[in-house]
Design a protein around this motif. Structure first.
Motif, PDB file in Angstrom:
ATOM      1  N   LEU A   1     -66.307  57.809 -14.407  1.00 20.19           N
ATOM      2  CA  LEU A   1     -65.654  57.092 -13.307  1.00 20.19           C
ATOM      3  C   LEU A   1     -66.699  56.729 -12.259  1.00 20.19           C
ATOM      4  CD1 LEU A   1     -62.224  58.875 -12.709  1.00 20.19           C
ATOM      5  CD2 LEU A   1     -62.634  56.581 -13.611  1.00 20.19           C
ATOM      6  N   ASN A   2     -67.709  56.026 -12.706  1.00 22.53           N
ATOM      7  CA  ASN A   2     -68.849  55.707 -11.850  1.00 22.53           C
ATOM      8  C   ASN A   2     -69.284  54.287 -12.148  1.00 22.53           C
ATOM      9  OD1 ASN A   2     -71.467  55.635 -10.567  1.00 22.53           O
ATOM     10  ND2 ASN A   2     -71.457  57.864 -10.614  1.00 22.53           N
ATOM     11  N   GLN A   3     -69.684  53.562 -11.125  1.00 22.70           N
ATOM     12  CA  GLN A   3     -70.127  52.186 -11.328  1.00 22.70           C
ATOM     13  C   GLN A   3     -71.348  52.089 -12.225  1.00 22.70           C
ATOM     14  OE1 GLN A   3     -70.596  50.623  -7.343  1.00 22.70           O
ATOM     15  NE2 GLN A   3     -68.557  49.738  -7.342  1.00 22.70           N
ATOM     16  N   SER A   4     -72.130  53.156 -12.332  1.00 20.74           N
ATOM     17  CA  SER A   4     -73.313  53.127 -13.178  1.00 20.74           C
ATOM     18  C   SER A   4     -72.998  53.460 -14.627  1.00 20.74           C
ATOM     19  CB  SER A   4     -74.357  54.124 -12.645  1.00 20.74           C
ATOM     20  OG  SER A   4     -73.861  55.454 -12.709  1.00 20.74           O
ATOM     21  N   ALA A   5     -71.740  53.774 -14.931  1.00 25.85           N
ATOM     22  CA  ALA A   5     -71.361  54.147 -16.294  1.00 25.85           C
ATOM     23  C   ALA A   5     -71.368  52.932 -17.205  1.00 25.85           C
ATOM     24  CB  ALA A   5     -69.980  54.795 -16.292  1.00 25.85           C
ATOM     25  N   ASP A   6     -71.426  53.196 -18.503  1.00 25.43           N
ATOM     26  CA  ASP A   6     -71.217  52.161 -19.512  1.00 25.43           C
ATOM     27  C   ASP A   6     -69.708  51.921 -19.563  1.00 25.43           C
ATOM     28  OD1 ASP A   6     -70.769  50.685 -21.838  1.00 25.43           O
ATOM     29  OD2 ASP A   6     -72.464  51.583 -22.881  1.00 25.43           O
ATOM     30  N   LEU A   7     -69.258  50.836 -18.958  1.00 28.56           N
ATOM     31  CA  LEU A   7     -67.822  50.595 -18.817  1.00 28.56           C
ATOM     32  C   LEU A   7     -67.120  50.493 -20.161  1.00 28.56           C
ATOM     33  CD1 LEU A   7     -67.976  47.989 -15.921  1.00 28.56           C
ATOM     34  CD2 LEU A   7     -67.656  50.466 -15.750  1.00 28.56           C
ATOM     35  N   TYR A   8     -67.835  50.021 -21.183  1.00 32.89           N
ATOM     36  CA  TYR A   8     -67.242  49.864 -22.511  1.00 32.89           C
ATOM     37  C   TYR A   8     -67.222  51.174 -23.288  1.00 32.89           C
ATOM     38  CZ  TYR A   8     -67.117  48.548 -27.482  1.00 32.89           C
ATOM     39  OH  TYR A   8     -66.822  48.473 -28.817  1.00 32.89           O
TER      40      TYR A   8
ATOM     41  N   TRP B   1     -68.248  39.356 -18.377  1.00 32.03           N
ATOM     42  CA  TRP B   1     -67.713  40.713 -18.478  1.00 32.03           C
ATOM     43  C   TRP B   1     -68.769  41.612 -19.101  1.00 32.03           C
ATOM     44  CZ3 TRP B   1     -62.455  42.079 -17.337  1.00 32.03           C
ATOM     45  CH2 TRP B   1     -61.730  41.023 -16.783  1.00 32.03           C
ATOM     46  N   SER B   2     -69.604  42.196 -18.279  1.00 32.21           N
ATOM     47  CA  SER B   2     -70.718  42.994 -18.789  1.00 32.21           C
ATOM     48  C   SER B   2     -70.314  44.455 -18.921  1.00 32.21           C
ATOM     49  CB  SER B   2     -71.925  42.883 -17.857  1.00 32.21           C
ATOM     50  OG  SER B   2     -71.586  43.304 -16.558  1.00 32.21           O
ATOM     51  N   ARG B   3     -71.152  45.221 -19.627  1.00 27.10           N
ATOM     52  CA  ARG B   3     -70.868  46.633 -19.865  1.00 27.10           C
ATOM     53  C   ARG B   3     -71.252  47.499 -18.680  1.00 27.10           C
ATOM     54  NH1 ARG B   3     -72.166  48.271 -26.039  1.00 27.10           N
ATOM     55  NH2 ARG B   3     -72.034  50.316 -25.039  1.00 27.10           N
ATOM     56  N   ARG B   4     -72.096  47.001 -17.814  1.00 30.11           N
ATOM     57  CA  ARG B   4     -72.512  47.768 -16.637  1.00 30.11           C
ATOM     58  C   ARG B   4     -72.363  46.912 -15.392  1.00 30.11           C
ATOM     59  NH1 ARG B   4     -74.759  52.627 -17.885  1.00 30.11           N
ATOM     60  NH2 ARG B   4     -75.480  52.886 -20.023  1.00 30.11           N
ATOM     61  N   PHE B   5     -71.949  47.541 -14.318  1.00 27.44           N
ATOM     62  CA  PHE B   5     -71.666  46.829 -13.071  1.00 27.44           C
ATOM     63  C   PHE B   5     -72.907  46.099 -12.577  1.00 27.44           C
ATOM     64  CE2 PHE B   5     -71.519  47.038  -8.337  1.00 27.44           C
ATOM     65  CZ  PHE B   5     -70.540  46.076  -8.175  1.00 27.44           C
ATOM     66  N   GLY B   6     -72.725  44.821 -12.257  1.00 28.69           N
ATOM     67  CA  GLY B   6     -73.796  44.033 -11.664  1.00 28.69           C
ATOM     68  C   GLY B   6     -74.792  43.480 -12.645  1.00 28.69           C
ATOM     69  N   MET B   7     -74.627  43.745 -13.947  1.00 30.90           N
ATOM     70  CA  MET B   7     -75.580  43.271 -14.937  1.00 30.90           C
ATOM     71  C   MET B   7     -75.036  42.041 -15.646  1.00 30.90           C
ATOM     72  SD  MET B   7     -76.993  46.798 -16.681  1.00 30.90           S
ATOM     73  CE  MET B   7     -78.081  45.855 -17.738  1.00 30.90           C
ATOM     74  N   ARG B   8     -75.934  41.302 -16.230  1.00 27.86           N
ATOM     75  CA  ARG B   8     -75.555  40.122 -17.005  1.00 27.86           C
ATOM     76  C   ARG B   8     -74.816  40.580 -18.262  1.00 27.86           C
ATOM     77  NH1 ARG B   8     -77.927  37.143 -21.096  1.00 27.86           N
ATOM     78  NH2 ARG B   8     -77.496  34.906 -21.065  1.00 27.86           N
ATOM     79  N   ALA B   9     -73.847  39.784 -18.698  1.00 27.69           N
ATOM     80  CA  ALA B   9     -73.045  40.155 -19.864  1.00 27.69           C
ATOM     81  C   ALA B   9     -73.934  40.371 -21.082  1.00 27.69           C
ATOM     82  CB  ALA B   9     -72.021  39.073 -20.152  1.00 27.69           C
ATOM     83  N   GLU B  10     -73.729  41.504 -21.757  1.00 33.24           N
ATOM     84  CA  GLU B  10     -74.480  41.809 -22.972  1.00 33.24           C
ATOM     85  C   GLU B  10     -73.668  41.487 -24.213  1.00 33.24           C
ATOM     86  OE1 GLU B  10     -75.216  45.934 -22.543  1.00 33.24           O
ATOM     87  OE2 GLU B  10     -76.317  45.706 -20.669  1.00 33.24           O
TER      88      GLU B  10
ATOM     89  N   LEU C   1     -62.545  49.476 -12.956  1.00 33.97           N
ATOM     90  CA  LEU C   1     -62.806  48.280 -13.747  1.00 33.97           C
ATOM     91  C   LEU C   1     -62.455  47.017 -12.975  1.00 33.97           C
ATOM     92  CD1 LEU C   1     -61.424  49.629 -17.120  1.00 33.97           C
ATOM     93  CD2 LEU C   1     -63.818  49.130 -16.609  1.00 33.97           C
ATOM     94  N   ARG C   2     -61.370  47.056 -12.208  1.00 30.98           N
ATOM     95  CA  ARG C   2     -60.963  45.871 -11.455  1.00 30.98           C
ATOM     96  C   ARG C   2     -61.932  45.569 -10.317  1.00 30.98           C
ATOM     97  NH1 ARG C   2     -54.551  47.508 -11.690  1.00 30.98           N
ATOM     98  NH2 ARG C   2     -54.242  46.810 -13.828  1.00 30.98           N
ATOM     99  N   GLU C   3     -62.676  46.584  -9.867  1.00 32.77           N
ATOM    100  CA  GLU C   3     -63.689  46.346  -8.843  1.00 32.77           C
ATOM    101  C   GLU C   3     -64.999  45.861  -9.458  1.00 32.77           C
ATOM    102  OE1 GLU C   3     -64.329  49.548  -6.189  1.00 32.77           O
ATOM    103  OE2 GLU C   3     -62.345  49.426  -5.282  1.00 32.77           O
ATOM    104  N   CYS C   4     -65.260  46.264 -10.701  1.00 34.89           N
ATOM    105  CA  CYS C   4     -66.544  45.957 -11.331  1.00 34.89           C
ATOM    106  C   CYS C   4     -66.520  44.687 -12.166  1.00 34.89           C
ATOM    107  CB  CYS C   4     -66.980  47.121 -12.241  1.00 34.89           C
ATOM    108  SG  CYS C   4     -67.433  48.613 -11.359  1.00 34.89           S
ATOM    109  N   LEU C   5     -65.363  44.297 -12.685  1.00 38.83           N
ATOM    110  CA  LEU C   5     -65.296  43.203 -13.626  1.00 38.83           C
ATOM    111  C   LEU C   5     -64.445  42.070 -13.060  1.00 38.83           C
ATOM    112  CD1 LEU C   5     -64.584  45.281 -16.836  1.00 38.83           C
ATOM    113  CD2 LEU C   5     -66.777  44.380 -16.105  1.00 38.83           C
ATOM    114  N   PRO C   6     -64.760  40.829 -13.371  1.00 40.11           N
ATOM    115  CA  PRO C   6     -66.009  40.424 -14.015  1.00 40.11           C
ATOM    116  C   PRO C   6     -67.145  40.276 -13.010  1.00 40.11           C
ATOM    117  CG  PRO C   6     -64.635  38.519 -13.631  1.00 40.11           C
ATOM    118  CD  PRO C   6     -63.848  39.709 -13.125  1.00 40.11           C
ATOM    119  N   THR C   7     -68.349  40.133 -13.490  1.00 42.13           N
ATOM    120  CA  THR C   7     -69.521  39.926 -12.652  1.00 42.13           C
ATOM    121  C   THR C   7     -70.085  38.543 -12.942  1.00 42.13           C
ATOM    122  OG1 THR C   7     -70.020  42.271 -12.693  1.00 42.13           O
ATOM    123  CG2 THR C   7     -71.800  40.796 -12.034  1.00 42.13           C
ATOM    124  N   ALA C   8     -70.017  37.683 -11.960  1.00 39.90           N
ATOM    125  CA  ALA C   8     -70.535  36.312 -12.103  1.00 39.90           C
ATOM    126  C   ALA C   8     -69.930  35.641 -13.339  1.00 39.90           C
ATOM    127  CB  ALA C   8     -72.062  36.324 -12.165  1.00 39.90           C
TER     128      ALA C   8
END
Length: 534
Positions: free
Chosen positions: A333-340, A87-96, A77-84
């Motif tokens: 435990l994957n960057q493509s997972a739904d982090l939430y 705080w989105s549910r998937r790495f690299g995506m716009r916040a939903e 999570l600390r590597e994936c969040l936040p993005t731009a």
């Protein structure tokens, strides 16, 4: 102040880093060592001292009583969040929506972090406040346009725990929104999703009860809300999101947690609360006996959380459900997972269960597997090579790690793959047509010219390799393997021929092809990319 749960410490591709980390984690004495003793002990464990950071990470997990899978989730999570700044549910995506930030704060606080040890906590809190609407509410979905009662209650609870004065005006607005939008019912009060809804739901109502209890435990709305929750319990013992429909595990968890909190604050009769909780135990036990109905990762995680609330962690089916989650760790435990809905909720469930287990003298030894690192590193740790990680994980022994170290340092896998690719190329180029031409070679001018051309090409190629490696011996040694394979192929596919010129031409041509392909692929780093776990 040092981090409570140190993460992010594997920063360079060190061969066998993950296996060394597991060896450290499985050495129980290491967790009790003083910091000045760690470096000296690493050598005794057969672990290079440059892995000090890994040892310190494991120590921090053990001392904070945070299971490795939970620490790894925080790491991800600390590597994936936040993005731009979102705080989105998937790495690299716009916040939903706001869910990922809410659960991150919840997980980090549960692990023992604070604003001093985890800077992302305040970042997440300030971002959530930035989404607050004029009426004081917090939206769940950023594009919906209305705040949600359950989301507002969750944020109010979590931000209250940060004890950050700058957040007070926002918290007051959240409290005001919740108290002003309660819906009066014949059997109490409840909350709908938003102010434009009129359908009271148990999820939002349960979250508001907890938020009001932690903010102002004397609020009369709490008693009325708990009365409503008790009144809408299904005859089976569970709770549905909307009363009258089928109960679900996650809604039952929300209500059970609210009722237990009200009981602790003497806002509901103990006998009434106990009867409701006993019925919930009966319903949940029936669900756990038929686990085939619980397939979703989030629902399984809520099952663990509910089991912890109902003191059912000793039940074998609950442990089986937890192990099933660990079998799916390469997914959550994957960057493509739904982090939430996957990473964060699973980590919360495992941590909450572990806290209950560690707090009980009878249960503290249960689920001992929760302290073991996974045999293979999770996908987001992509500093090594997956194939080499497989080799390191074959045996749990320091001598095996050192043996694989030597194997990796010689690049035998890459060399073998280069020879294999070169062999395939040679089989395709030296086809039936080339074979028929070479078979007809005689020790005449044509045969001599053919051999001379192949020899010249080989000498030119060896010269190129010598100039690249700056060593005649190294260049010739690297060509020995392709020569052996070329001779073997010629023996298998075409042996009955005089040595000069057909047999020599076959061996020379195949040697040239295999050596060029093998050397080029290895020197270009092709197999480094192919073997990587990216």
């Amino acid at each position: 102040m040092p981090p409570v749960v140190a993460t992010g410490l594997i920063s360079v591709p060190v061969p066998g880093a993950w296996r060394r980390l597991t060896l450290i984690a499985n050495t129980n004495s290491l967790a009790e060592l003083a910091e000045e003793q760690v470096v000296g002990r690493l050598e005794e464990l057969g672990i290079p001292r440059h892995h000090y950071g890994l040892a310190r990470a494991v120590q921090s997990w053990k001392r904070a009583l945070v299971p490795p899978d939970v620490a790894l989730a925080l790491w991800l999570l600390r590597e994936c969040l936040p993005t731009a700044d979102a705080w989105s549910r998937r790495f690299g995506m716009r916040a939903e929506d706001t869910g990922a930030a809410i659960r991150y704060i919840q997980l980090s606080l549960a692990a023992g972090e604070s604003g001093d040890t985890d800077p992302l906590l305040l970042d997440a809190a300030k971002w959530l406040v930035s989404t607050q609407l004029a009426d004081g509410s917090i939206p769940a979905n950023l594009g919906f346009g209305f705040g949600e009662a359950g989301t507002t209650a969750r944020v109010l609870r979590l931000l209250n725990r940060l004890d950050e004065p700058s957040l007070d005006p926002a918290l007051q607005g959240m409290y005001r929104y919740l108290t002003e939008h309660a819906l009066r019912l014949p059997n109490g009060v409840g909350w709908a999703y938003s102010r434009v809804e009129q359908t009271v739901v148990t999820g939002a109502t349960s979250h508001v009860v907890l938020a009001l209890l932690e903010n102002r435990s004397s609020d009369p709305l709490i008693v009325e809300a708990v009365r409503f929750l008790l009144a809408v319990q299904d005859r089976s013992g569970g709770w549905a999101e909307v009363p009258g429909f089928s109960p679900t595990i996650h809604n039952t968890f929300n209500v059970v947690r609210a009722i237990k909190a009200a009981k602790r604050n003497s806002l509901v009769e103990a006998a009434v609360a106990d009867d409701a909780l006993a019925a919930a135990v009966k319903w949940f036990s029936g669900r756990m006996r038929n686990q085939r109905r619980i397939r979703d990762i989030a629902e399984t995680a809520f099952a663990l959380r509910l089991a912890a609330e109902l003191d059912l962690l000793h039940v074998k089916q609950v442990e089986i459900a937890a192990l099933r989650l660990l079998q799916q760790r390469r997914h959550w435990l994957n960057q493509s997972a739904d982090l939430y809905a996957e990473t964060e909720i699973v980590a919360l469930a495992l941590l909450e269960c572990s806290r209950v287990l560690d707090g009980s003298d009878q249960l503290c030894a249960s689920w001992s597997w929760r302290w073991a690192l996974p045999e293979l590193p999770p996908p987001f740790l992509s500093n090594g090579k997956y194939l080499h990680d497989l080799l390191y994980s074959v045996m749990r022994a320091r001598w095996w790690v050192r043996a694989v170290d030597r194997f990796v340092s010689t690049s035998l896998v890459e060399r073998f793959l280069g020879l294999l690719l070169g062999t395939i190329a040679a089989l395709g180029i030296v086809d039936d047509y080339v074979t028929s031409v070479f078979v007809g070679l005689q020790p005449d001018a044509r045969g001599i010219v053919t051999i001379s051309v192949i020899t010249l090409l080989l000498l030119t190629w060896i010269t190129v390799k010598i100039s690249w490696s700056s060593s005649v011996l190294r260049a010739l040694r690297n060509s020995a393997g392709p020569l052996g394979v070329a001779g073997l192929l010629t023996w298998i596919f075409y042996a009955p021929a005089p040595f000069f010129p057909p047999l020599l031409a076959f061996i020379g041509l195949r040697w040239l092809i295999i050596d060029i392909v093998a050397f080029t692929t290895n020197s270009s780093g092709l197999f480094d990319r192919m073997l990587s776990r990216q």
